[in-house]
Design an enzyme around this catalytic site. Structure first.
Site, PDB file in Angstrom:
ATOM      1  N   HIS A   1       7.737 -70.892 -71.285  1.00  0.00           N
ATOM      2  CA  HIS A   1       8.723 -70.156 -72.080  1.00  0.00           C
ATOM      3  C   HIS A   1       9.988 -70.983 -72.216  1.00  0.00           C
ATOM      4  O   HIS A   1      10.508 -71.486 -71.229  1.00  0.00           O
ATOM      5  CB  HIS A   1       9.033 -68.818 -71.390  1.00  0.00           C
ATOM      6  CG  HIS A   1       9.650 -67.829 -72.318  1.00  0.00           C
ATOM      7  ND1 HIS A   1      10.919 -67.996 -72.807  1.00  0.00           N
ATOM      8  CD2 HIS A   1       9.186 -66.687 -72.851  1.00  0.00           C
ATOM      9  CE1 HIS A   1      11.204 -66.974 -73.609  1.00  0.00           C
ATOM     10  NE2 HIS A   1      10.172 -66.170 -73.657  1.00  0.00           N
TER      11      HIS A   1
ATOM     12  N   ARG B   1       7.486 -70.501 -79.362  1.00  0.00           N
ATOM     13  CA  ARG B   1       7.813 -70.884 -77.989  1.00  0.00           C
ATOM     14  C   ARG B   1       7.381 -72.308 -77.640  1.00  0.00           C
ATOM     15  O   ARG B   1       8.134 -73.045 -77.013  1.00  0.00           O
ATOM     16  CB  ARG B   1       7.113 -69.933 -77.008  1.00  0.00           C
ATOM     17  CG  ARG B   1       7.700 -68.556 -77.009  1.00  0.00           C
ATOM     18  CD  ARG B   1       6.945 -67.626 -76.066  1.00  0.00           C
ATOM     19  NE  ARG B   1       7.524 -66.279 -76.185  1.00  0.00           N
ATOM     20  CZ  ARG B   1       7.101 -65.231 -75.505  1.00  0.00           C
ATOM     21  NH1 ARG B   1       6.104 -65.333 -74.657  1.00  0.00           N
ATOM     22  NH2 ARG B   1       7.680 -64.051 -75.665  1.00  0.00           N
TER      23      ARG B   1
ATOM     24  N   SER C   1      15.753 -63.460 -72.536  1.00  0.00           N
ATOM     25  CA  SER C   1      14.941 -63.028 -73.671  1.00  0.00           C
ATOM     26  C   SER C   1      15.072 -63.981 -74.855  1.00  0.00           C
ATOM     27  O   SER C   1      16.149 -64.458 -75.180  1.00  0.00           O
ATOM     28  CB  SER C   1      15.376 -61.644 -74.122  1.00  0.00           C
ATOM     29  OG  SER C   1      14.775 -61.339 -75.360  1.00  0.00           O
TER      30      SER C   1
ATOM     31  N   GLY D   1      -4.743 -54.464 -57.587  1.00  0.00           N
ATOM     32  CA  GLY D   1      -3.602 -54.691 -58.477  1.00  0.00           C
ATOM     33  C   GLY D   1      -3.127 -53.388 -59.087  1.00  0.00           C
ATOM     34  O   GLY D   1      -3.932 -52.548 -59.497  1.00  0.00           O
TER      35      GLY D   1
ATOM     36  N   LEU E   1       1.751 -56.632 -72.538  1.00  0.00           N
ATOM     37  CA  LEU E   1       1.812 -55.238 -72.102  1.00  0.00           C
ATOM     38  C   LEU E   1       0.747 -54.440 -72.844  1.00  0.00           C
ATOM     39  O   LEU E   1       0.040 -53.606 -72.273  1.00  0.00           O
ATOM     40  CB  LEU E   1       3.205 -54.656 -72.372  1.00  0.00           C
ATOM     41  CG  LEU E   1       4.380 -55.402 -71.727  1.00  0.00           C
ATOM     42  CD1 LEU E   1       5.695 -54.697 -72.044  1.00  0.00           C
ATOM     43  CD2 LEU E   1       4.205 -55.499 -70.219  1.00  0.00           C
TER      44      LEU E   1
ATOM     45  N   HIS F   1       5.386 -69.412 -67.483  1.00  0.00           N
ATOM     46  CA  HIS F   1       5.657 -67.996 -67.723  1.00  0.00           C
ATOM     47  C   HIS F   1       4.418 -67.116 -67.673  1.00  0.00           C
ATOM     48  O   HIS F   1       4.418 -66.051 -67.083  1.00  0.00           O
ATOM     49  CB  HIS F   1       6.323 -67.887 -69.096  1.00  0.00           C
ATOM     50  CG  HIS F   1       6.609 -66.490 -69.549  1.00  0.00           C
ATOM     51  ND1 HIS F   1       7.316 -65.606 -68.776  1.00  0.00           N
ATOM     52  CD2 HIS F   1       6.286 -65.817 -70.689  1.00  0.00           C
ATOM     53  CE1 HIS F   1       7.427 -64.446 -69.428  1.00  0.00           C
ATOM     54  NE2 HIS F   1       6.797 -64.546 -70.577  1.00  0.00           N
TER      55      HIS F   1
ATOM     56  N   GLY G   1      -0.327 -53.403 -61.414  1.00  0.00           N
ATOM     57  CA  GLY G   1       0.507 -53.614 -62.590  1.00  0.00           C
ATOM     58  C   GLY G   1       0.034 -52.684 -63.697  1.00  0.00           C
ATOM     59  O   GLY G   1      -0.729 -51.739 -63.454  1.00  0.00           O
TER      60      GLY G   1
HETATM   61  C1  LIG Z   1       9.885 -62.017 -66.877  1.00  0.00           C
HETATM   62  C2  LIG Z   1       8.724 -61.579 -67.721  1.00  0.00           C
HETATM   63  C3  LIG Z   1       8.942 -60.894 -68.904  1.00  0.00           C
HETATM   64  C4  LIG Z   1       7.858 -60.478 -69.687  1.00  0.00           C
HETATM   65  N1  LIG Z   1       8.103 -59.774 -70.841  1.00  0.00           N
HETATM   66  C5  LIG Z   1       7.054 -59.324 -71.567  1.00  0.00           C
HETATM   67  C6  LIG Z   1       7.272 -58.522 -72.730  1.00  0.00           C
HETATM   68  O1  LIG Z   1       8.396 -58.233 -73.103  1.00  0.00           O
HETATM   69  N2  LIG Z   1       6.195 -58.065 -73.409  1.00  0.00           N
HETATM   70  C7  LIG Z   1       4.918 -58.360 -73.012  1.00  0.00           C
HETATM   71  O2  LIG Z   1       3.984 -57.894 -73.654  1.00  0.00           O
HETATM   72  N3  LIG Z   1       4.687 -59.105 -71.910  1.00  0.00           N
HETATM   73  C8  LIG Z   1       5.724 -59.587 -71.179  1.00  0.00           C
HETATM   74  N4  LIG Z   1       5.476 -60.340 -70.058  1.00  0.00           N
HETATM   75  C9  LIG Z   1       4.100 -60.523 -69.590  1.00  0.00           C
HETATM   76  C10 LIG Z   1       3.609 -59.254 -68.910  1.00  0.00           C
HETATM   77  O3  LIG Z   1       4.661 -58.611 -68.247  1.00  0.00           O
HETATM   78  C11 LIG Z   1       2.509 -59.514 -67.883  1.00  0.00           C
HETATM   79  O4  LIG Z   1       1.560 -60.367 -68.413  1.00  0.00           O
HETATM   80  C12 LIG Z   1       1.813 -58.226 -67.503  1.00  0.00           C
HETATM   81  O5  LIG Z   1       2.743 -57.240 -67.146  1.00  0.00           O
HETATM   82  C13 LIG Z   1       0.812 -58.446 -66.384  1.00  0.00           C
HETATM   83  O6  LIG Z   1       0.308 -57.208 -65.954  1.00  0.00           O
HETATM   84  P1  LIG Z   1      -0.906 -57.120 -64.956  1.00  0.00           P
HETATM   85  O7  LIG Z   1      -1.182 -55.684 -64.761  1.00  0.00           O
HETATM   86  O8  LIG Z   1      -2.015 -57.964 -65.444  1.00  0.00           O
HETATM   87  O9  LIG Z   1      -0.394 -57.802 -63.604  1.00  0.00           O
HETATM   88  P2  LIG Z   1       0.908 -57.571 -62.695  1.00  0.00           P
HETATM   89  O10 LIG Z   1       1.841 -56.581 -63.240  1.00  0.00           O
HETATM   90  O11 LIG Z   1       1.425 -58.928 -62.384  1.00  0.00           O
HETATM   91  O12 LIG Z   1       0.319 -56.931 -61.370  1.00  0.00           O
HETATM   92  C14 LIG Z   1      -0.436 -57.648 -60.453  1.00  0.00           C
HETATM   93  C15 LIG Z   1      -0.827 -56.716 -59.334  1.00  0.00           C
HETATM   94  O13 LIG Z   1      -1.818 -57.328 -58.535  1.00  0.00           O
HETATM   95  C16 LIG Z   1      -1.471 -57.245 -57.171  1.00  0.00           C
HETATM   96  N5  LIG Z   1      -2.063 -58.402 -56.503  1.00  0.00           N
HETATM   97  C17 LIG Z   1      -1.976 -59.706 -56.856  1.00  0.00           C
HETATM   98  N6  LIG Z   1      -2.711 -60.461 -56.028  1.00  0.00           N
HETATM   99  C18 LIG Z   1      -3.281 -59.632 -55.135  1.00  0.00           C
HETATM  100  C19 LIG Z   1      -4.159 -59.812 -54.033  1.00  0.00           C
HETATM  101  N7  LIG Z   1      -4.623 -61.014 -53.692  1.00  0.00           N
HETATM  102  N8  LIG Z   1      -4.536 -58.711 -53.325  1.00  0.00           N
HETATM  103  C20 LIG Z   1      -4.081 -57.474 -53.664  1.00  0.00           C
HETATM  104  N9  LIG Z   1      -3.275 -57.259 -54.705  1.00  0.00           N
HETATM  105  C21 LIG Z   1      -2.877 -58.320 -55.433  1.00  0.00           C
HETATM  106  C22 LIG Z   1       0.027 -57.199 -57.154  1.00  0.00           C
HETATM  107  O14 LIG Z   1       0.458 -56.603 -55.962  1.00  0.00           O
HETATM  108  C23 LIG Z   1       0.280 -56.324 -58.379  1.00  0.00           C
HETATM  109  O15 LIG Z   1       0.134 -54.975 -58.023  1.00  0.00           O
HETATM  110  C24 LIG Z   1       6.554 -60.771 -69.280  1.00  0.00           C
HETATM  111  C25 LIG Z   1       6.329 -61.468 -68.090  1.00  0.00           C
HETATM  112  C26 LIG Z   1       7.394 -61.883 -67.311  1.00  0.00           C
HETATM  113  C27 LIG Z   1       7.118 -62.639 -66.058  1.00  0.00           C
END
Ligand SMILES: Cc1cc2nc3c(=O)[nH]c(=O)nc-3n(C[C@H](O)[C@H](O)[C@H](O)COP(=O)(O)OP(=O)(O)OC[C@H]3O[C@@H](n4cnc5c(N)ncnc54)[C@H](O)[C@@H]3O)c2cc1C
Ligand code: SF4
Ligand code: FES
Lengths: 248, 638
Positions: free
Chosen positions: B268, B332, B286, B42, B442, B402, B44
């Site tokens: 959401h 929410r 938003s 991952g 985030l 969400h 993210g």
């Molecule tokens: C539209 C939207 C708006 C949001 N706005 C906000 C906000 O304003 N403020 C806030 O704090 N939060 C917000 N959130 C929540 C927040 O963005 C997410 O919870 C957070 O970014 C998740 O980050 P992460 O690193 O855990 O995962 P992600 O960013 O989802 O990354 C997941 C990663 O895992 C990889 N992956 C997944 N499965 C596999 C697999 N089986 N094998 C290999 N790789 C895999 C993907 O390729 C990716 O690289 C929002 C969410 C959404 C959907």
């Protein structure tokens, strides 16, 4: 109520990098104009699947214009005819009823084709790896408000940083130049105090990396700015040129 | 029920636990770090920040993601902002207050020590991101701007116009790429993790499939880090990216990792409604729009007039009417529930599943220019997606799945119950309890990746020693064989339904029975339907093509197969939790005035589920939640 239209999709099909490719026509049947073009491709793919045929491969993910994964030439234009719109945001209501829609992959020497509409844009990552960052390890940062940054500089930096790495600028450029993409990052960091220590090294390294990857030189055709879904301004490209000249 | 492993907390007062942990943990020398390989799945915010920082510390790191570039992880889509307890606004914020709001927002279902640490680390995140050159929005004087977000009473949210997630991710992505140059970090994009290899209760590596060649390969490592994001796509349509999945977590669960609070998924309230069966996405609008937008439906069911033709006295501003103190700004879960109830009563627009979010009065009072200054990019986005201009006609919205608060169980080190398996970001269960506050995901992802894991991994490795098993070991071979067998099975069914179609059916069913409002009867109905749907999947699925090149239908089929199993666990968890909590209302658990009732006597615990084999009921472990610095109270917005 929902308006329905009918389209003929002429889509580039190519099963692999070394295989011959050709256009193939698909009839949409009556479809709601509220669909996006990619949702129509989803629909066509479900039909193909049920017929035991290979669906059309295309990259996509967020479906809301932020991840930069989608992208194709639609009627000869990167991301299609609508300005400031990624392919996933292009809707059928933006297209003419009864019309023919020609969908091809982004074509550039540095973007080798993988399958159908999917191309390899990893060259953009390698350009970034050459210098698209501030070299700071986690842990040693000073208090965030120690360095005030004039609001106009911060706004400029953000505008430059809004690039989503889709590659439309490259695909739309007659020279397949990546300079708008490079210019965004160089310009962002040149606007900020954090970017100063590596300023000269960064621009030289990123431009050299773009050359190495086989992207062309900028010929001032300005197609990139028009195709860019985030409307990155040519100002950033111009700033990068200045940075480059003074760094050499 | 077996006993819970200790969450690994040092014995100290809450504010000192993290410092005590760092001071007393064994360290791994730089020379030893260079000999250890860490597999990070991952990219993210959580995964890329962790991978970059571990490489800076001298570990060898391999990074995997689904997309063609690490920069495309769904963190990129977050718009609103990121919280920190800087108190730049001098409005009474503090580490304690951020901690308190987060625990309370989670309805007292999160582990106190983890949340306290999160609040403590929040400020260092902003410092680091500013040092990376992230162009946060600033005031005229050049100092960082803050806003109040998601109903918070203090202004502690940092943002970059509407691109906070994108800019933060570009920062951690840059840090990641910087490490590729040094050769310590290798990137493996377009790669999907399909199995976790566990021998003697210790994680040894992963099995992945390269999405372009179809090649199934094994990677051994000294530790595995899952940062694979959330599983809201369980409901098929959600605000998440299309590739969102539960596969990595589910395969780990099947190898023994516990799944905690799977039923806590946030809905959401303000998303674009679904139109027709082909819609691929419920884009989030938003919630800041609720500051000026008024939510309403026609008073009479069957009133099909256009919104501007419906006079004031024929409109029901139901949030304002029911919650005069908070009005349209109720949390929410309250907004989502009320919107759903109106639509279930047949009062939705045109009798369907949408309500109005109306800026008309705000435009009249403040002028269109002022409204555009605040929400211009959102209004444009709405118009681009729907073709309608919110300045002329109210927006149409409906709640959507969400964010998953549930995830793999982790201890204070962010390690699962399996030695050497760490889980970060939305993929773990740790900080948001039964509901997540805006702008805190985030913060959590970056706290986990930049600061927590880099300080907990070394102590683990110092104690556990190197992993003596390499990728040629039998356990890897048998796992690869299982993965290949499942892929082959999916390709051989050749039935008459697509994975996308079966996913839609699953999503709708779960939305109805295990969505915002849940009841014993509905959940039992879902439990009865799920095995039949799984049978339909394995008997009647159609996956075209072959497994040895890019086959997106095959990828989706594998993910839907896991959602079908995970859905059952989610429903079971929801069924066993006979209380209304966080973002979910349980019909049988309401107060006299019909509001949700939380039941601390029976349910003040984390439910961690253990896989017991195919067709076997999962085992339940309860981690009791004790609160020392806060006193759980009933939320009330009336
Ligand atoms: C539209 C939207 C708006 C949001 N706005 C906000 C906000 O304003 N403020 C806030 O704090 N939060 C917000 N959130 C929540 C927040 O963005 C997410 O919870 C957070 O970014 C998740 O980050 P992460 O690193 O855990 O995962 P992600 O960013 O989802 O990354 C997941 C990663 O895992 C990889 N992956 C997944 N499965 C596999 C697999 N089986 N094998 C290999 N790789 C895999 C993907 O390729 C990716 O690289 C929002 C969410 C959404 C959907
Ligand atoms: S500059 Fe514009 S067109 Fe080029 S990659 Fe960035 S967003 Fe895409
Ligand atoms: S799918 Fe993400 S920008 Fe189009």
């Amino acid at each position: 109520m929902e308006k329905l239209i009918h389209l003929t999709l002429r889509v580039w099909r190519q099963s692999g990098p070394d295989r011959p490719g050709r256009f193939h026509d698909y009839q949409s049947g009556p479809v709601a104009t509220s669909l996006s073009l990619l949702e129509l491709l989803d629909l066509v793919n479900e039909r193909l699947t049920l017929n035991g045929e290979e669906p059309i491969a295309f990259d996509h993910d967020c479906r809301e214009g932020t991840c930069g994964a989608c992208g194709a030439m639609v009627d000869g234009l990167a991301h299609g005819p609508k300005a400031e719109t990624t392919l996933c945001q292009l809707h059928l209501r933006d297209l003419a009823d009864g019309g023919l829609v020609v969908i091809e992959p982004f074509r550039a020497w540095a973007f080798p084709l993988i399958k159908d509409l999917v191309v390899d844009r990893s060259a953009l990552d390698r350009i970034m790896a050459a210098g698209g960052y501030v070299s700071v390890d986690t842990g040693g940062a000073p208090e965030a408000n120690v360095i005030p940054i004039p609001q106009p500089d911060a706004d400029q930096a953000l505008a430059a940083a809004s690039c989503i790495g889709c590659g439309a600028c490259v695909a739309s450029c007659p020279h397949a130049s990546a300079m708008l993409f490079v210019g965004g990052k160089v310009s962002q960091l040149a606007c900020l105090p954090q970017g100063q220590p590596e300023r000269a090294r960064r621009v030289l390294a990123m431009v050299a990396a773009a050359d190495r990857e086989g992207f062309g030189a900028c010929g001032n055709h300005r197609e990139c700015e028009a195709a860019c879904p985030k409307r990155l301004s040519l100002r950033h490209l111009a700033r990068m040129n200045r940075e480059y000249l003074s760094a050499r | 029920m077996t006993t819970m492993p200790n969450a690994g907390l040092p014995n100290a007062p809450l504010p000192e636990i993290w410092a005590r942990f760092q001071e007393t943990s064994p360290l791994l020398s730089p020379a030893n770090r260079a000999k250890r390989t860490i597999l990070v799945v991952g990219t993210g915010l959580a995964g890329s920040s962790a991978a970059a920082t571990l490489a800076e510390q001298g570990y060898r790191v391999k990074v995997f993601c689904l997309q063609d570039s690490p920069r495309r992880a769904h963190s990129v889509a977050a718009q609103g902002g990121i919280n920190a307890a800087k108190n730049y606004k001098n409005d009474g914020d503090s580490v304690f207050r951020l901690f308190h709001d987060t625990i309370k927002g989670g309805d007292f279902r999160a582990r106190e020590a983890n949340v306290y640490r999160l609040a403590q680390l929040s400020n260092a995140i902003i410092d680091h991101c500013v040092a990376q050159g992230i162009p946060f929005t600033r005031e005229y004087g050049g100092y960082l701007a803050n806003r109040s977000f998601g109903g918070a009473q203090v202004s502690r949210t940092f943002y970059t116009k509407g691109q906070t997630g994108q800019q933060l991710l570009l920062g951690s992505y840059g840090a990641l790429l910087r490490q590729t140059a040094g050769g310590r970090l290798s990137l493996h994009p377009r790669t999907e993790m399909l199995d976790l290899v566990v021998v003697d209760n210790r994680v040894r590596g992963i099995v992945v499939r390269h999405l372009l060649s179809g090649q199934v390969e094994a990677h051994a490592g000294d530790a595995v880090v899952l940062a694979t994001g959330g599983y809201a796509n369980l409901y098929c349509l959600s605000t998440n990216a299309r590739s969102g999945n539960v596969t990595a977590l589910w395969r780990a669960y099947r190898r023994g990792a516990w799944f905690a609070n799977p039923c806590f998924v946030q809905i959401h309230p303000t998303c674009l409604p679904a139109q027709g069966s082909q819609q691929s996405k419920l884009t989030l609008m938003s919630e800041s729009l609720r500051n000026d937008g008024r939510v309403w439906v026609p008073k009479a069911a069957g009133d099909r007039r256009r919104a501007p033709d419906i006079p004031e006295d024929a409109r029901d501003y139901f949030l304002e009417a029911r919650y005069p103190a908070f009005g349209n700004l109720v949390p929410r879960d309250v907004a989502s529930r009320q919107i759903k109830e109106q639509c279930d009563l047949g009062l939705g627009i045109d009798g369907g599943r949408t309500v109005y979010l109306d800026l008309e009065d705000a435009i009249r009072a403040q002028g269109l220019t002022a409204i555009r200054r605040k929400y211009g990019n959102l209004l444009d986005m709405y118009q681009r997606l729907t073709g309608d201009d919110p300045a002329n006609e109210p927006m149409r919205i409906y709640p959507a799945a969400h964010y998953s608060m549930g995830g793999l169980w982790v201890d204070y080190s962010l390690m699962s119950n399996l030695s050497g398996l760490f889980v970060l970001g939305e993929a773990n269960f740790s900080d948001h309890g039964a509901n997540r506050l805006g702008a805190s995901a985030l913060m959590q992802g970056l706290a986990d990746g930049y600061f927590i894991l880099p300080n907990t991994l070394g102590p683990y490795l110092a104690q556990a020693g190197p992993n003596p098993i390499d990728a040629r070991h039998d356990s890897f071979r048998s796992s690869q064989e299982e993965v290949n067998a499942q892929l082959g099975r999916l390709l051989r069914i050749r039935g008459s339904r697509t994975a996308a179609d079966l996913h839609r059916e699953l999503g709708l069913m779960l939305w109805d029975h295990c969505g915002i409002v849940r009841s014993e009867a509905g959940l039992r109905a879902a439990l009865a339907k799920l095995p039949r749907l799984r049978e339909e999947f394995w008997g009647n699925l159609m996956v075209p093509g072959v497994g040895v090149d890019l086959n997106q239908a095959l990828e989706l089929a594998g993910r839907v197969a896991d959602f079908l199993e995970c859905g059952e666990l989610v429903v079971q968890d929801a069924l066993h939790r006979r209380e209304s909590c966080g973002c979910h209302l349980r019909e049988e658990s309401r107060t006299e005035d019909h509001e949700p009732r939380r039941r601390d006597e029976g349910y003040a615990y984390v439910a961690a589920w253990e896989y017991r084999g195919q067709g076997q009921a999962p085992g339940l472990h309860r981690e009791p939640l004790a609160f020392t610095l806060v006193t759980p109270g009933q939320r009330s917005y009336r």
